[in-house]
Design an enzyme around this catalytic site. Structure first.
Site, PDB file in Angstrom:
ATOM      1  N   ILE A  43       0.874  -1.174   0.000  1.00 51.74           N
ATOM      2  CA  ILE A  43       0.000   0.000   0.000  1.00 51.74           C
ATOM      3  C   ILE A  43       0.910   1.222   0.000  1.00 51.74           C
ATOM      4  CG2 ILE A  43      -1.877   1.204   1.178  1.00 51.74           C
ATOM      5  CD1 ILE A  43      -2.645  -1.667   0.309  1.00 51.74           C
ATOM      6  N   GLU A  44       0.965   1.901  -1.149  1.00 54.78           N
ATOM      7  CA  GLU A  44       1.888   3.029  -1.289  1.00 54.78           C
ATOM      8  C   GLU A  44       1.251   4.341  -0.831  1.00 54.78           C
ATOM      9  OE1 GLU A  44       3.401   2.825  -5.328  1.00 54.78           O
ATOM     10  OE2 GLU A  44       4.644   1.090  -4.779  1.00 54.78           O
ATOM     11  N   CYS A  53       4.891  -2.444   2.825  1.00 51.56           N
ATOM     12  CA  CYS A  53       5.124  -3.573   1.924  1.00 51.56           C
ATOM     13  C   CYS A  53       4.078  -4.670   2.147  1.00 51.56           C
ATOM     14  CB  CYS A  53       6.507  -4.161   2.167  1.00 51.56           C
ATOM     15  SG  CYS A  53       7.854  -3.091   1.626  1.00 51.56           S
ATOM     16  N   GLU A  55       4.365  -7.947   2.543  1.00 54.15           N
ATOM     17  CA  GLU A  55       4.605  -8.955   3.583  1.00 54.15           C
ATOM     18  C   GLU A  55       4.361  -8.391   4.980  1.00 54.15           C
ATOM     19  OE1 GLU A  55       6.598  -7.627   1.313  1.00 54.15           O
ATOM     20  OE2 GLU A  55       8.652  -8.374   1.543  1.00 54.15           O
ATOM     21  N   CYS A  88      12.491  -6.534   1.464  1.00 57.23           N
ATOM     22  CA  CYS A  88      13.397  -5.388   1.595  1.00 57.23           C
ATOM     23  C   CYS A  88      14.010  -5.367   3.001  1.00 57.23           C
ATOM     24  CB  CYS A  88      12.636  -4.083   1.325  1.00 57.23           C
ATOM     25  SG  CYS A  88      11.560  -3.567   2.683  1.00 57.23           S
ATOM     26  N   CYS A  91      11.537  -4.818   5.887  1.00 60.85           N
ATOM     27  CA  CYS A  91      10.733  -6.028   6.135  1.00 60.85           C
ATOM     28  C   CYS A  91      11.566  -7.111   6.819  1.00 60.85           C
ATOM     29  CB  CYS A  91      10.142  -6.565   4.836  1.00 60.85           C
ATOM     30  SG  CYS A  91       8.762  -5.567   4.260  1.00 60.85           S
TER      31      CYS A  91
HETATM   32  N1  THU Z   1       7.652  -3.979  -1.912  1.00 64.95           N
HETATM   33  C1  THU Z   1       7.007  -4.918  -1.168  1.00 64.95           C
HETATM   34  O1  THU Z   1       5.801  -4.815  -0.923  1.00 64.95           O
HETATM   35  N2  THU Z   1       7.720  -5.976  -0.726  1.00 64.95           N
HETATM   36  C2  THU Z   1       9.020  -6.217  -1.031  1.00 64.95           C
HETATM   37  O2  THU Z   1       9.573  -7.199  -0.571  1.00 64.95           O
HETATM   38  C3  THU Z   1       9.753  -5.293  -1.898  1.00 64.95           C
HETATM   39  C4  THU Z   1       9.067  -4.028  -2.214  1.00 64.95           C
HETATM   40  C5  THU Z   1       6.867  -2.854  -2.436  1.00 64.95           C
HETATM   41  C6  THU Z   1       7.122  -1.521  -1.828  1.00 64.95           C
HETATM   42  C7  THU Z   1       6.686  -0.599  -2.935  1.00 64.95           C
HETATM   43  O3  THU Z   1       5.274  -0.430  -2.879  1.00 64.95           O
HETATM   44  C8  THU Z   1       7.003  -1.377  -4.203  1.00 64.95           C
HETATM   45  O4  THU Z   1       7.143  -2.715  -3.810  1.00 64.95           O
HETATM   46  C9  THU Z   1       8.259  -0.907  -4.911  1.00 64.95           C
HETATM   47  O5  THU Z   1       9.325  -0.830  -4.034  1.00 64.95           O
END
Ligand code: THU
Length: 132
Positions: A43-44, A53, A55, A88, A91
């Site tokens: 959810i950005e 993120c 997860e 990332c 996370c």
């Molecule tokens: N993102 C995740 O949801 N999980 C990850 O493990 C890597 C990155 C998301 C964050 C952002 O919304 C998009 O991917 C690009 O970075």
């Protein structure tokens, strides 16, 4: 839960991703030992650092419903990128506290599947035991 099923659920969750800035969609599913499961998606936010993120969304959903690391059987994380997305750094820190080190983490981009765990993804953790 079988890997095939948890991956299907994670791909279903990925459809709910809100990613207007990156256009990179992530879905996740936490399978609990009692058969319950929780979905999450990335959810950005226009203030990019406020993004959550996929997860973390799924694991926070499990915790929000009273489940804890010993109740979690498996986590799946999927994305629509051109290769598997490993968690990332933020996370990894969060998951190292909220999952057991050997809980299976199933990663997929729809083509390949990689099974790992937090012990592999983040050795030498900083965690609650350091604050004791
Ligand atoms: N993102 C995740 O949801 N999980 C990850 O493990 C890597 C990155 C998301 C964050 C952002 O919304 C998009 O991917 C690009 O970075």
């Amino acid at each position: 839960m079988e890997d095939k099923e948890i991956l299907e659920l994670a791909f279903k969750a990925m459809k709910n991703a809100y990613a207007p800035y990156s256009n990179f969609h992530v879905g996740a599913c936490v399978a609990c030992k009692d058969g319950n499961y929780f979905l999450g998606a990335n959810i950005e936010n226009a203030s990019y650092g406020a993004t959550n993120c996929g997860e973390r969304s799924a694991v926070f959903a499990a915790y929000s419903n009273g489940y804890r690391k010993d109740d979690i059987e498996k986590l799946a994380i999927v994305c629509d990128g051109h290769r598997i997305a490993a968690p990332c750094g933020i996370c990894r820190q969060v998951l190292s506290e909220l999952l057991n080190p050997d809980t299976p983490i199933v990663l997929s981009d729809g083509e390949e599947i990689l099974i790992t765990n937090m012990k592999e993804l983040l050795p030498l953790t900083f965690g609650p035991e350091d604050l004791a």
